[in-house]
Design an enzyme around this catalytic site. Structure first.
Site, PDB file in Angstrom:
ATOM      1  CD  GLU A 151      -3.133  -0.953   2.096  1.00  0.00           C
ATOM      2  OE1 GLU A 151      -2.907  -0.308   3.130  1.00  0.00           O
ATOM      3  OE2 GLU A 151      -4.195  -1.540   1.886  1.00  0.00           O
ATOM      4  CD  GLU A 308      -4.328  -6.109   2.852  1.00  0.00           C
ATOM      5  OE1 GLU A 308      -5.049  -5.352   3.524  1.00  0.00           O
ATOM      6  OE2 GLU A 308      -3.107  -5.967   2.748  1.00  0.00           O
TER       7      GLU A 308
HETATM    8  C1  GAL Z   1      -4.476  -2.811   4.881  1.00  0.00           C
HETATM    9  C2  GAL Z   1      -3.039  -3.278   5.036  1.00  0.00           C
HETATM   10  C3  GAL Z   1      -2.938  -4.501   5.912  1.00  0.00           C
HETATM   11  C4  GAL Z   1      -3.754  -4.323   7.152  1.00  0.00           C
HETATM   12  C5  GAL Z   1      -5.166  -4.003   6.770  1.00  0.00           C
HETATM   13  C6  GAL Z   1      -6.101  -3.833   7.939  1.00  0.00           C
HETATM   14  O1  GAL Z   1      -4.551  -1.482   4.503  1.00  0.00           O
HETATM   15  O2  GAL Z   1      -2.456  -3.555   3.796  1.00  0.00           O
HETATM   16  O3  GAL Z   1      -1.588  -4.737   6.221  1.00  0.00           O
HETATM   17  O4  GAL Z   1      -3.202  -3.308   7.925  1.00  0.00           O
HETATM   18  O5  GAL Z   1      -5.182  -2.793   6.060  1.00  0.00           O
HETATM   19  O6  GAL Z   1      -7.406  -3.521   7.494  1.00  0.00           O
END
Ligand code: GAL
Length: 679
Positions: A151, A308
Site C-alpha cells: 500500500e 485483501e
Molecule cells: C491494509 C493493510 C494490511 C492491514 C489491513 C487492515 O490497509 O495492507 O496490512 O493493515 O489494512 O485492514
C-alpha cells in the site's frame, strides 16, 4: 487471460505472519487451510526485521520452512518484499531513510510506509533484499506471485525528494522561463530566478500555485513507479515467469495508479467497504463496483486480484461492526464479478499483540475452526471452487467512463468554484450508477487511454485537458463515437492555465456550445430543469440541478433540456451536437440519479449498448458479466435490504453453484447473490 500462470483455480487465502508465531504453530495453522477452502497465503509483508535482523545478516530459513509446508500440501504462496516497514536498526543508522510528511520534517522510526521513496541507500537495500529473496525462493514450487511492498501511500516531502523534484522539473520544462510562463508565476511575485528556489508544496510553504501541486504529485507518482521498478528488477532476473503485483487502494488520491500499474504484471487491490446493511450500503456497493472496474481497466480488461478484505470487521473503522451473515459472500462475489481472480483476506490468523490484534481474521486468536467467520469463509471457498470456469474470463464494455488522477489533483488544488462540494469522485460514481443500475458494463479509464473500442465515452468534470486529449476526443466523435461531457470540463491545460478561448476550451466546437459562466448553488438550494418537448433523445419530465449550473449558449447544438428557475430560466441545460459521424452531449448541471437513469437509459437504447439482461432490474440490483467467446457468466447481486426477483427473459441459464438448470427467474434475498452460466 489468467493472471497467475502456475494456478488454475481462484486464489483464496490471506496475509499470514509466521514471524509472529512460534514455529510449532505454523504446521497447525497451515493444516487448517483446507477446511476453510483456502489455498494461498501471503507471506513476509512486514517481515524485514525477521529477514535481516542486522545489516547484511540474512535469516530466511524460517520463511523457507513455511513455504515448504505450503508446497507439501499443494498450497500457494504470494511472497511479499518487506520494504513497507524498514527495521529499527536501519532508521537509527541511516536517518535519511525516514519519510517526511507534508511540511518536510522527518518522522521518527515506527509505523509503516515510513520510508523516503527517493533515498538512494534505501533503494539499494531494497534491491539487495529482493535479490536475496528471489535467489532463494524465486523458483520455489509454492511461489505463484510477488507482492511488492504494501500500500504505497503518500509523497515524501524531504530535502532528497525536493532535490529530485527540481531535477525532474528541469527535464520537463527545459528552462525556468518556460516554467515561469507555464505556471503563470508572475502572479503574487512568485517568479523563480533559480531552480533552488522551488520547494515542495504545502505545510507552511507554497499553497497558492496549483501547477506546483499538480506537478509535485506527478513527480511523486513517478518516484513510486521507479521505486517499484527498482524492486522488480532483481525479481524478474532471479524469478522469471512469476508475476509481480502490489496492492492498490482504489482511487487513493495522492498517487496516480496508472503509473504504478504500468510497472506490474497484474493489479491487485485491498477493499474495505462499509457493508453495514444500512440504506447507505447501496451507494458503498456502487462505489466499489466503480473501483473494481477501474482495477480491471488498468490492464485493459485482464483480471486482477482482490488482495485483501476483512473476513469480519476492520479495527481501524470508527465502529467495528461485524459483517452480517452472507455479507462477506456478496462482497467477495462482487469483486469476482468485476474481474478479480482471487478473494484474499487480511488476515489468515489474528496476531496476539500490536495495533491490529482486534482486526478480523479467518482464524481468531485461539485458532478455532468452529467460529461463524471460519464457516462463512469455508462456504466462500466452496463457491470459488465451483466457479473455476470463470477464472481468467474478461468483461467487454461498450462504455468507458473517464476518471483521471491528474484532473482530480487539479480540481482539488483549485481555489473555486466551491470549497467542499467539488466532489469529483462522487460525480464519476454518480454517472457510473446510471449504467450499474441497468447492468451495462463500464470500463473506468484515464484520459490518455485509447477510446477506439468504445461506443460511448462519459466525461464527467474533465476540468484539465492533458495534451492531445481534446484532439483524440474529437477524432473519436468524428469517427462515429458518442461522447457525454459535463459542466466543469475543458477549463485548463496540463499546467492548470486557463484556455484562452471560451469554455469548454478546445472541446467547444465539437460540443457545439459555449459556457460563459457557471453558477454555484448553496447546498440547500436547487434549480429546476425540464426536457424540451419533442427532443431527439426522447427525454421527458423535470429534474433538480444542485451545486453546479453551467450557463451555456448553443452554437449549433440541439437543446434537449433547459433551466426552469433562477435568472437563467429558459437557457440550455442539456445539449446534443452532431459532429462528423458521431454525437456529443453536454450536461450543464449536477444531476441526481433520476436524471442519469433517464438520460443513460435513453442513450443505451439508442446506441444499442449491451445490457447483461434485457428486462429492467429491481432497485439496488445489478448484473455484471464475465465472458469470453465461448462462456458467459452473469453475477446477479442485490445491494438492497429487500428481496428482489430478476426475470431472465429468453436467457437460458444454469445456476453455477447449485447446478439448477433452466432458470427463468432468480430470487435474490436481501444482499443475496447468484451466479448463472448462460447457454
Ligand atoms: C491494509 C493493510 C494490511 C492491514 C489491513 C487492515 O490497509 O495492507 O496490512 O493493515 O489494512 O485492514
Amino acid at each position: 487471460m489468467k493472471i497467475l500462470p502456475k494456478v488454475s483455480r481462484f486464489l483464496h487465502g490471506g496475509d499470514y505472519s509466521p514471524e509472529q508465531w512460534p514455529s510449532k504453530q505454523w504446521r497447525e495453522d497451515i493444516d487448517k487451510m483446507e477446511q476453510a477452502g483456502v489455498n494461498a497465503l501471503t507471506l513476509g509483508v512486514f517481515a524485514w526485521s525477521a529477514l535481516e535482523p542486522e545489516e547484511g545478516v540474512y535469516t530466511m530459513d524460517w520463511l523457507g520452512e513455511v513455504m515448504d509446508l505450503l508446497a507439501a500440501r499443494g498450497h500457494h504462496a504470494i511472497l511479499a518484499t518487506p520494504s513497507a516497514a524498514q527495521p529499527a536498526w536501519m532508521s537509527k543508522a541511516y536517518p535519511q531513510v525516514l519519510r517526511s510528511p507534508i511540511g518536510g520534517q522527518r518522522n521518527r522510526h515506527g509505523m509503516r510506509v515510513n520510508f523516503c521513496v527517493s533515498y538512494p541507500y534505501y533503494r539499494q537495500k531494497v534491491a539487495a533484499m529482493n535479490t536475496e529473496l528471489a535467489r532463494r525462493f524465486g523458483k520455489h514450487p509454492a511461489l505463484v506471485a510477488w507482492h511488492i511492498s504494501n500500500e504505497f501511500f503518500d509523497p515524501c516531502y524531504c530535502s532528497n525528494c525536493e532535490e529530485a523534484f527540481r531535477q525532474w522539473l528541469r527535464a520537463r520544462y527545459g528552462s525556468l522561463d518556460q516554467l515561469n510562463h507555464s505556471w503563470n508565476t508572475a502572479f503574487w511575485s512568485h517568479t523563480f530566478t533559480d531552480w533552488s528556489q522551488i520547494e515542495a508544496p504545502g505545510g507552511t510553504g507554497e499553497n497558492s500555485c496549483e501547477a506546483l501541486w499538480v506537478n509535485w504529485k506527478r513527480f511523486s507518482s513517478g518516484q513510486y513507479a521507479s521505486f517499484i521498478r527498482n524492486e522488480v528488477i532483481p525479481i524478474r532476473k532471479h524469478s522469471p515467469g512469476i508475476p509481480v503485483t502490489t496492492n492498490l487502494m482504489g482511487t487513493h488520491e495522492p498517487l496516480d495508479y496508472w503509473r504504478l500499474a504500468a510497472e506490474l504484471d497484474f493489479v491487485s487491490m485491498d477493499a474495505y467497504p462499509f457493508y453495514d446493511c444500512r440504506p447507505e450500503m447501496l451507494d458503498h456497493g456502487i462505489e466499489h463496483s466503480f473501483v473494481f472496474d477501474l482495477m480491471r481497466s488498468f490492464k485493459r480488461g485482464n483480471p486482477w486480484a482482490l488482495m485483501e478484505c476483512t473476513p469480519s470487521s476492520a479495527n481501524w473503522m470508527p465502529f467495528m461492526k461485524l459483517k452480517r451473515p452472507q455479507i462477506h459472500r456478496l462482497g467477495s462475489m462482487q469483486a469476482v464479478a468485476h474481474g478479480s481472480d482471487s478473494v484474499m483476506y487480511f488476515q489468515w490468523r489474528q496476531g496476539m499483540g500490536g495495533r491490529e490484534k482486534f482486526h478480523g481474521a479467518v482464524l481468531d486468536h485461539t485458532g478455532s475452526t468452529q467460529t461463524r467467520v471460519f464457516k462463512e469463509i469455508a462456504e466462500v471457498g466452496e463457491w470459488l471452487q465451483k466457479m473455476t470456469p470463470v477464472l481468467g474470463l474478461r468483461t467487454k464494455a461498450d462504455v468507458a467512463l473517464l476518471y483521471d488522477w491528474e484532473n482530480r489533483w487539479a480540481i482539488e488544488a483549485a481555489c473555486g468554484p466551491t470549497k467542499d462540494y467539488k466532489q469529483y469522485v462522487p460525480t464519476c460514481v454518480a454517472h457510473y450508477k446510471g449504467f450499474w443500475s441497468q447492468g451495462i458494463s463500464v470500463d473506468v479509464i484515464q484520459s490518455t487511454e485509447d477510446f477506439g473500442s468504445y461506443k460511448l465515452l462519459v466525461v464527467p468534470m474533465l476540468y484539465m485537458l492533458r495534451p492531445g486529449v481534446a484532439e483524440r476526443m474529437e477524432a473519436f466523435v468524428r469517427d462515429g463515437g458518442t461522447l457525454v461531457a459535463t459542466y466543469w470540463t475543458g477549463l485548463v491545460d496540463e499546467d492548470d492555465r486557463l484556455f484562452d478561448t471560451s469554455f469548454p476550451g478546445p472541446l467547444a466546437p465539437m460540443l457545439g456550445i459555449e459556457n460563459e459562466e457557471t453558477d454555484i448553488l448553496y447546498p440547500d438550494e436547487h434549480a429546476g430543469v425540464e426536457a424540451l418537448p419533442g427532443n431527439s433523445l426522447g427525454l421527458e419530465g423535470g429534474w433538480k440541478a444542485t451545486t453546479f449550473c453551467a450557463l451555456i449558449e448553443s452554437k449549433g447544438a440541439e437543446v434537449l433540456a433547459r433551466y426552469t428557475s433562477e435568472f437563467y430560466a429558459g437557457s440550455p441545460a442539456v445539449t446534443r451536437n452532431l459532429y462528423g459521424k458521431g454525437t456529443a452531449y453536454y450536461i450543464g448541471f449536477r444531476a441526481g440519479h433520476d436524471f442519469h437513469a433517464a438520460f443513460y437509459g435513453k442513450l443505451a437504447t439508442q446506441l444499442g449498448l449491451q445490457r447483461a439482461l434485457e428486462a429492467p432490474l429491481p432497485e439496488g440490483v445489478t448484473v455484471q458479466v464475465r465472458e469470453d467467446g465461448e462462456s458467459r457468466f452473469l453475477f446477479l447481486m442485490n445491494f438492497s435490504g429487500v428481496e428482489a426477483v430478476v426475470e431472465l427473459g429468453s436467457v437460458n441459464a444454469t445456476e453455477l453453484v447449485s447446478g439448477q438448470a433452466n432458470v427463468k427467474q432468480v430470487y435474490l434475498e436481501p444482499y443475496g447473490v447468484e451466479i448463472l452460466r448462460v447457454h
